[in-house]
Design an enzyme around this catalytic site. Sequence first.
Site, short mmCIF file in Angstrom:
data_model
loop_
_atom_site.label_atom_id
_atom_site.label_comp_id
_atom_site.label_asym_id
_atom_site.label_seq_id
_atom_site.Cartn_x
_atom_site.Cartn_y
_atom_site.Cartn_z
N ASP A 7 0.87 -1.18 0.00
CA ASP A 7 0.00 0.00 0.00
C ASP A 7 0.91 1.23 0.00
O ASP A 7 2.14 1.12 -0.18
CB ASP A 7 -1.00 -0.04 1.18
N HIS A 8 0.32 2.39 0.23
CA HIS A 8 1.12 3.62 0.23
C HIS A 8 2.15 3.64 1.36
O HIS A 8 3.23 4.21 1.20
CB HIS A 8 0.19 4.85 0.33
N CYS A 64 3.23 -2.85 4.04
CA CYS A 64 2.37 -1.72 4.35
C CYS A 64 3.12 -0.90 5.40
O CYS A 64 4.33 -1.10 5.58
CB CYS A 64 0.97 -2.16 4.80
N GLY A 65 2.45 0.01 6.08
CA GLY A 65 3.17 0.87 7.02
C GLY A 65 3.85 0.08 8.12
O GLY A 65 5.04 0.23 8.39
N THR A 66 3.07 -0.79 8.76
CA THR A 66 3.62 -1.63 9.82
C THR A 66 3.91 -3.05 9.36
O THR A 66 4.63 -3.79 10.04
CB THR A 66 2.61 -1.75 10.98
N GLY A 67 3.30 -3.45 8.28
CA GLY A 67 3.34 -4.85 7.83
C GLY A 67 2.23 -5.67 8.46
O GLY A 67 1.99 -6.82 8.07
N GLY A 69 -1.30 -4.98 8.87
CA GLY A 69 -2.57 -5.10 8.16
C GLY A 69 -2.45 -5.99 6.94
O GLY A 69 -3.32 -6.86 6.69
N HIS A 97 11.06 -23.12 9.48
CA HIS A 97 10.01 -23.75 10.29
C HIS A 97 8.62 -23.59 9.69
O HIS A 97 7.83 -24.53 9.69
CB HIS A 97 10.02 -23.18 11.72
N ASN A 98 8.31 -22.39 9.24
CA ASN A 98 6.93 -22.09 8.84
C ASN A 98 6.68 -22.20 7.34
O ASN A 98 5.55 -22.11 6.89
CB ASN A 98 6.53 -20.67 9.31
N ARG A 108 7.30 1.58 7.46
CA ARG A 108 7.54 2.67 8.41
C ARG A 108 8.25 2.16 9.66
O ARG A 108 8.36 2.89 10.64
CB ARG A 108 6.20 3.32 8.79
N ARG A 131 9.10 -32.60 11.15
CA ARG A 131 8.04 -32.18 12.09
C ARG A 131 7.48 -30.81 11.71
O ARG A 131 6.32 -30.50 12.01
CB ARG A 131 8.55 -32.18 13.54
N HIS A 132 8.30 -30.00 11.04
CA HIS A 132 7.82 -28.66 10.66
C HIS A 132 6.77 -28.76 9.54
O HIS A 132 5.84 -27.97 9.50
CB HIS A 132 9.00 -27.79 10.22
N ARG A 135 3.51 -29.58 11.16
CA ARG A 135 2.88 -28.41 11.80
C ARG A 135 2.24 -27.50 10.75
O ARG A 135 1.15 -26.97 10.97
CB ARG A 135 3.94 -27.66 12.62
C1 RB5 Z 1 -1.92 3.07 6.38
O1 RB5 Z 1 -1.97 4.31 6.98
C2 RB5 Z 1 -1.55 2.01 7.41
O2 RB5 Z 1 -2.61 1.79 8.26
C3 RB5 Z 1 -1.14 0.73 6.70
O3 RB5 Z 1 -0.07 0.98 5.86
C4 RB5 Z 1 -0.69 -0.39 7.61
O4 RB5 Z 1 0.29 0.03 8.50
C5 RB5 Z 1 -1.76 -1.16 8.27
O5 RB5 Z 1 -1.54 -2.14 8.98
#
Ligand code: RB5
Length: 146
Positions: A7-8, A64-67, A69, A97-98, A108, A131-132, A135
């Site tokens: 995303d942005h 995404c911003g945090t990864g 969502g 493992h996964n 961000r 085993r992995h 799972r």
């Molecule tokens: C967008 O502002 C932000 O919410 C998105 O990039 C992400 O961090 C969501 O988890």
Amino acid sequence: MIAIGSDHGGFELKKHVIGHLLEKGIEVKDYGTFTEDSVDYPDCARPVCKAVLAGEAERGILLCGTGIGISIAANKFNGIRAALCGDVYSAVMARQHNDANIICLGGRVVGRELAFMIVDAWLENKHLGGRHSDRVAKIHAIEKEQ
Ligand code: RB5
């Protein structure tokens, strides 16, 4: 081929990750977004997940911003194992493992060089099986229960 999307909030870091992969000679296809305009991360997860599930891409990278969502959205697709990684150890384990077929990054949250190290570790490692695998199979059994 590696499918990549953001995303942005992940757009800037995605451009650098694409450059890093191309420098290493790895084929990469960008599924968007292609501008810094605000978009909804579930919409950005969809084409990358579908490319991986269809076998068009070996694996995928989502940002995404945090990864957070985009990883939550990606993990709603049956067969997707998306791992949000902010460190190299987790990236290694995500493969060993996964058997994560998608790695997620927070544009961000992690710096450019750390992101490259995380992506490299995830690409260079292999699933350990045994085993992995059992799972991972149990994860997909949960999908069938829904
Ligand atoms: C967008 O502002 C932000 O919410 C998105 O990039 C992400 O961090 C969501 O988890």
